[in-house]
Design a protein around this motif. Structure first.
Motif, short mmCIF file in Angstrom:
data_model
loop_
_atom_site.label_atom_id
_atom_site.label_comp_id
_atom_site.label_asym_id
_atom_site.label_seq_id
_atom_site.Cartn_x
_atom_site.Cartn_y
_atom_site.Cartn_z
N UNK A 8 8.23 -22.04 -3.48
CA UNK A 8 9.64 -21.85 -3.16
C UNK A 8 10.17 -22.79 -2.09
N UNK A 9 9.30 -23.58 -1.46
CA UNK A 9 9.73 -24.47 -0.39
C UNK A 9 10.74 -25.51 -0.88
N UNK A 10 10.53 -26.01 -2.08
CA UNK A 10 11.38 -27.08 -2.59
C UNK A 10 12.78 -26.61 -2.94
N UNK A 11 12.97 -25.33 -3.14
CA UNK A 11 14.30 -24.85 -3.51
C UNK A 11 15.17 -24.54 -2.29
N UNK A 12 14.62 -24.55 -1.11
CA UNK A 12 15.41 -24.31 0.11
C UNK A 12 16.22 -25.55 0.47
N UNK A 13 17.43 -25.33 0.88
CA UNK A 13 18.30 -26.44 1.30
C UNK A 13 17.77 -27.05 2.59
N UNK A 14 17.60 -28.36 2.61
CA UNK A 14 17.17 -29.12 3.78
C UNK A 14 15.79 -28.74 4.29
N UNK A 15 14.95 -28.19 3.45
CA UNK A 15 13.61 -27.82 3.88
C UNK A 15 12.76 -29.07 4.12
N UNK A 16 12.67 -29.93 3.13
CA UNK A 16 11.93 -31.18 3.26
C UNK A 16 12.68 -32.28 2.52
N UNK A 17 12.57 -33.52 3.01
CA UNK A 17 13.22 -34.65 2.37
C UNK A 17 12.23 -35.55 1.63
N UNK A 18 10.97 -35.46 2.00
CA UNK A 18 9.92 -36.27 1.38
C UNK A 18 8.79 -35.36 0.95
N UNK A 19 8.18 -35.70 -0.16
CA UNK A 19 7.05 -34.92 -0.66
C UNK A 19 5.97 -35.90 -1.10
N UNK A 50 4.13 -44.30 -7.06
CA UNK A 50 2.96 -43.61 -7.60
C UNK A 50 1.81 -44.60 -7.65
N UNK A 51 0.69 -44.25 -7.00
CA UNK A 51 -0.46 -45.15 -6.98
C UNK A 51 -1.73 -44.35 -6.71
N UNK A 52 -2.72 -44.57 -7.53
CA UNK A 52 -4.06 -43.98 -7.35
C UNK A 52 -4.02 -42.46 -7.20
N UNK A 53 -3.16 -41.80 -7.95
CA UNK A 53 -3.09 -40.35 -7.90
C UNK A 53 -2.26 -39.79 -6.77
N UNK A 54 -1.65 -40.66 -5.97
CA UNK A 54 -0.76 -40.22 -4.89
C UNK A 54 0.68 -40.49 -5.34
N UNK A 55 1.53 -39.48 -5.27
CA UNK A 55 2.91 -39.63 -5.70
C UNK A 55 3.82 -39.30 -4.53
N UNK A 56 4.76 -40.21 -4.25
CA UNK A 56 5.74 -40.04 -3.19
C UNK A 56 7.10 -39.76 -3.82
N UNK A 57 7.70 -38.64 -3.43
CA UNK A 57 9.01 -38.26 -3.94
C UNK A 57 9.98 -38.12 -2.79
N UNK A 58 11.24 -38.44 -3.05
CA UNK A 58 12.30 -38.30 -2.03
C UNK A 58 13.40 -37.42 -2.58
N UNK A 59 13.93 -36.57 -1.72
CA UNK A 59 15.04 -35.71 -2.12
C UNK A 59 16.29 -36.56 -2.24
N UNK A 60 17.05 -36.37 -3.31
CA UNK A 60 18.30 -37.07 -3.52
C UNK A 60 19.33 -36.49 -2.55
N UNK A 61 19.96 -37.36 -1.80
CA UNK A 61 20.94 -36.90 -0.79
C UNK A 61 22.31 -36.76 -1.38
#
Length: 61
Positions: A8-19, A50-61
């Motif tokens: 549920x962390x990802x559905x909170x407003x302004x919880x995290x900007x990078x994952x 995305x590289x070597x099994x590590x994926x970086x995601x950013x929240x759309x502002x």
């Protein structure tokens, strides 16, 4: 090392900007994959890199 698995962390407003998801790390079981699928399935997140099994995601502002 930081480990974060909070359903549920990802559905909170302004919880995290990078994952960062390490698909090679199995702790806790299934949590990384669940967070990844939740983020990728949402228009609020973009895959930045995305590289070597590590994926970086950013929240759309």
């Amino acid at each position: 090392m930081v480990r974060l698995a909070a359903p549920g962390l990802l559905e909170r407003q302004l919880a995290v900007d990078w994952l960062v998801v390490d698909q090679t790390d199995g702790f806790p079981a299934g949590a990384a994959e669940a967070a990844l699928h939740e983020a990728i399935g949402s228009p609020a997140w973009n895959v930045v890199r995305e590289k070597a099994g590590i994926i970086l995601l950013a929240r759309v502002q």
